[in-house]
Write a protein that holds these residues in place. Structure first.
Motif, PDB file in Angstrom:
ATOM      1  N   ALA A  96      92.187 -29.659  23.530  1.00 14.90           N
ATOM      2  CA  ALA A  96      91.166 -29.072  23.296  1.00 14.90           C
ATOM      3  C   ALA A  96      90.277 -29.389  24.735  1.00 14.90           C
ATOM      4  CB  ALA A  96      90.277 -28.784  22.157  1.00 14.90           C
ATOM      5  N   LYS A  97      89.956 -28.739  25.079  1.00 14.54           N
ATOM      6  CA  LYS A  97      88.329 -28.434  26.972  1.00 14.54           C
ATOM      7  C   LYS A  97      87.461 -28.585  25.788  1.00 14.54           C
ATOM      8  CE  LYS A  97      88.296 -24.849  29.987  1.00 14.54           C
ATOM      9  NZ  LYS A  97      90.438 -23.731  29.300  1.00 14.54           N
ATOM     10  N   GLY A  98      87.194 -28.224  24.456  1.00 15.38           N
ATOM     11  CA  GLY A  98      85.655 -27.217  23.824  1.00 15.38           C
ATOM     12  C   GLY A  98      86.276 -26.595  22.600  1.00 15.38           C
ATOM     13  N   MET A  99      85.212 -26.704  22.137  1.00 14.79           N
ATOM     14  CA  MET A  99      85.323 -26.564  20.359  1.00 14.79           C
ATOM     15  C   MET A  99      83.770 -25.651  20.323  1.00 14.79           C
ATOM     16  SD  MET A  99      86.031 -29.519  18.117  1.00 14.79           S
ATOM     17  CE  MET A  99      85.421 -29.163  16.076  1.00 14.79           C
ATOM     18  N   VAL A 100      83.517 -24.547  19.277  1.00 13.07           N
ATOM     19  CA  VAL A 100      82.133 -23.707  19.414  1.00 13.07           C
ATOM     20  C   VAL A 100      82.500 -23.737  17.981  1.00 13.07           C
ATOM     21  CG1 VAL A 100      80.966 -21.690  19.787  1.00 13.07           C
ATOM     22  CG2 VAL A 100      82.958 -22.949  21.672  1.00 13.07           C
ATOM     23  N   GLU A 101      81.062 -23.689  17.593  1.00 15.53           N
ATOM     24  CA  GLU A 101      81.518 -23.541  16.115  1.00 15.53           C
ATOM     25  C   GLU A 101      80.827 -22.434  15.874  1.00 15.53           C
ATOM     26  OE1 GLU A 101      81.988 -25.682  13.099  1.00 15.53           O
ATOM     27  OE2 GLU A 101      81.224 -24.201  12.248  1.00 15.53           O
ATOM     28  N   LYS A 102      81.394 -21.459  15.367  1.00 16.82           N
ATOM     29  CA  LYS A 102      81.270 -19.999  14.364  1.00 16.82           C
ATOM     30  C   LYS A 102      81.084 -19.061  15.856  1.00 16.82           C
ATOM     31  CE  LYS A 102      80.109 -20.843   9.515  1.00 16.82           C
ATOM     32  NZ  LYS A 102      80.191 -22.659   9.644  1.00 16.82           N
ATOM     33  N   PRO A 103      81.996 -18.984  16.700  1.00 15.91           N
ATOM     34  CA  PRO A 103      81.459 -17.976  18.189  1.00 15.91           C
ATOM     35  C   PRO A 103      81.239 -16.763  17.469  1.00 15.91           C
ATOM     36  CG  PRO A 103      83.887 -18.722  17.638  1.00 15.91           C
ATOM     37  CD  PRO A 103      82.888 -19.670  16.557  1.00 15.91           C
ATOM     38  N   LYS A 104      81.151 -16.012  17.711  1.00 15.72           N
ATOM     39  CA  LYS A 104      80.804 -13.933  17.458  1.00 15.72           C
ATOM     40  C   LYS A 104      82.140 -13.536  18.632  1.00 15.72           C
ATOM     41  CE  LYS A 104      77.061 -11.954  18.863  1.00 15.72           C
ATOM     42  NZ  LYS A 104      75.617 -11.853  20.284  1.00 15.72           N
ATOM     43  N   SER A 105      83.402 -13.217  17.734  1.00 14.31           N
ATOM     44  CA  SER A 105      84.705 -12.789  17.576  1.00 14.31           C
ATOM     45  C   SER A 105      84.532 -12.561  19.409  1.00 14.31           C
ATOM     46  CB  SER A 105      84.901 -11.596  16.803  1.00 14.31           C
ATOM     47  OG  SER A 105      85.043 -10.598  17.824  1.00 14.31           O
ATOM     48  N   GLU A 106      83.680 -12.268  20.132  1.00 15.88           N
ATOM     49  CA  GLU A 106      84.184 -11.848  21.457  1.00 15.88           C
ATOM     50  C   GLU A 106      84.213 -13.242  22.155  1.00 15.88           C
ATOM     51  OE1 GLU A 106      82.178 -10.078  19.953  1.00 15.88           O
ATOM     52  OE2 GLU A 106      79.829  -9.869  20.697  1.00 15.88           O
ATOM     53  N   ASP A 107      83.258 -13.830  22.293  1.00 16.04           N
ATOM     54  CA  ASP A 107      82.801 -14.462  22.637  1.00 16.04           C
ATOM     55  C   ASP A 107      84.387 -16.590  22.314  1.00 16.04           C
ATOM     56  OD1 ASP A 107      80.690 -13.899  24.237  1.00 16.04           O
ATOM     57  OD2 ASP A 107      79.228 -14.734  22.451  1.00 16.04           O
ATOM     58  N   ALA A 108      85.308 -15.722  21.190  1.00 17.54           N
ATOM     59  CA  ALA A 108      85.930 -16.694  20.304  1.00 17.54           C
ATOM     60  C   ALA A 108      86.749 -17.305  21.845  1.00 17.54           C
ATOM     61  CB  ALA A 108      86.686 -16.800  19.528  1.00 17.54           C
ATOM     62  N   PRO A 109      86.481 -19.050  22.367  1.00 20.21           N
ATOM     63  CA  PRO A 109      87.733 -19.012  23.406  1.00 20.21           C
ATOM     64  C   PRO A 109      88.454 -19.332  23.333  1.00 20.21           C
ATOM     65  CG  PRO A 109      86.414 -21.368  22.058  1.00 20.21           C
ATOM     66  CD  PRO A 109      86.066 -20.037  21.329  1.00 20.21           C
ATOM     67  N   SER A 110      89.366 -19.255  21.915  1.00 20.97           N
ATOM     68  CA  SER A 110      90.915 -18.709  21.197  1.00 20.97           C
ATOM     69  C   SER A 110      90.409 -18.400  20.137  1.00 20.97           C
ATOM     70  CB  SER A 110      91.546 -19.530  21.127  1.00 20.97           C
ATOM     71  OG  SER A 110      91.455 -20.920  20.508  1.00 20.97           O
ATOM     72  N   ASN A 111      92.390 -18.110  19.435  1.00 23.45           N
ATOM     73  CA  ASN A 111      92.669 -17.447  17.975  1.00 23.45           C
ATOM     74  C   ASN A 111      92.224 -19.017  17.081  1.00 23.45           C
ATOM     75  OD1 ASN A 111      94.956 -18.272  18.597  1.00 23.45           O
ATOM     76  ND2 ASN A 111      95.834 -16.341  17.607  1.00 23.45           N
TER      77      ASN A 111
END
Ligand code: UTP
Length: 297
Positions: free
Chosen positions: A188-203
């Motif tokens: 992984a090159k990053g990790m996001v907590e609880k993104p909006k579905s349109e901002d999610a970097p992956s599934n």
């Protein structure tokens, strides 16, 4: 580089469990039973299978039932022995933990998962450690943490259990920003907590099994409050992604979110049906229920 063996695990159990109120007013969520064993027992068994020797519980007020659960119960053992109930005695013994194998630290205020893990820093010391969230129950042929420990022996760094999630549900999870996808293991090159579905970097969503380097404790030391006003474990792990030290692991198994009512009910059905002593009676009952429901439609 020699990769150190993982022998310590942190079990954060200090959350308030508000989704299960009023039950959790007096019962810790982790003591709630799936068929006949509390959620925490599933997590402890999984950790043991992965070679964990030291169990660190991060607790809070009102969780003493958890401490008692892992203690010896001489009266009960004597009564079962006298009654010749050796099968029950064996079940009971499987819950005993060796003296000194469990350590308890307190989280005085529920300031989030990251903060709970940080509370265990002195016991973890300068070693890699696992984190298991007991409300994520994973049914798998080879226990999930064991799968991870084997994969970690190749990668080192930090490893999080990951699974594919639909766009509708992704905003409930920490999500991996994938750099390299090598099948079971992704970098992984990053990790996001609880993104909006349109901002999610992956599934690829992170679930409650982690193997972390002690560096995560250092990152948590200087953490500001993240999403939702809590100190997020995700943020502390994400800091390591820039140096290529965060891996997602696609585990083989079925995960149940027993922190939610629907997930708990689903797990109850699945685990009930997988038990040889219950499958027939319970399966027949479910079958009849479905037929009744269909007829009523
Ligand atoms: P949850 O997000 O499920 O929170 O925490 P919760 O308080 O247990 O439950 P709800 O959302 O109010 O119903 C995930 C895990 O992190 C632990 C919880 O005990 C659970 O195992 N946790 C969470 C802590 O130990 N401390 C915290 O401050 C927050």
């Amino acid at each position: 580089m020699k990769i150190k063996k993982v022998t310590k695990a942190v079990f954060p159990v200090a959350g308030m469990g508000t989704r299960f109120l009023p039950a959790t007013k007096s019962i810790p969520k982790e003591i709630m039973t799936l068929v006949d064993r509390p959620l925490i027992q599933y997590a402890i068994d999984e950790a043991r299978a992965a070679g964990i020797k030291d169990f660190i519980f991060v607790t809070s007020r009102g969780k003493s039932a958890l401490e008692d659960y892992f203690d010896y119960s001489p009266e009960l053992e004597t009564a079962l022995k006298r009654a010749g109930k050796t099968d029950l005695l064996e079940i009971l013994k499987s819950t005993n933990m060796d003296s000194g194998a469990i350590a308890y630290v307190r989280q005085n205020r529920a300031m989030g998962l990251g903060h709970a893990v940080w509370c265990a820093r002195k016991l973890v010391g300068d070693e890699p450690f696992a984190v298991l969230l007991a409300d994520d129950v994973i049914a798998a042929e080879k226990p999930c943490l064991q799968q991870m420990v084997e994969a970690y022996a190749e990668t080192g760094g930090n490893m999080v259990a990951a699974m594919e999630v639909s766009p509708q549900r992704i905003s409930s999870y920490g999500v991996l920003d994938v750099d390299q996808d090598n099948g079971n293991v992704v970098r992984a090159k990053g990790m996001v907590e609880k993104p909006k579905s349109e901002d999610a970097p992956s599934n690829l969503a992170v679930i409650g099994r982690y193997i972390l380097s002690p560096k995560i404790m250092t990152n948590l030391n200087k953490m500001k409050q993240g999403a939702g006003g809590e100190i997020q474990l995700t943020d502390a792990i994400a800091e390591e992604a820039a140096s290529g030290q965060v891996f997602g692991f696609r585990f083989r198994g079925q995960r149940y979110d027993c922190g939610s009512k629907a997930g708990f009910l689903q797990a109850t059905v699945a685990f009930g049906l997988s038990r040889p002593d219950l499958a027939e009676e319970f399966g027949a009952y479910l079958h009849d229920m479905m037929a009744l429901q269909k007829a009523a439609q």
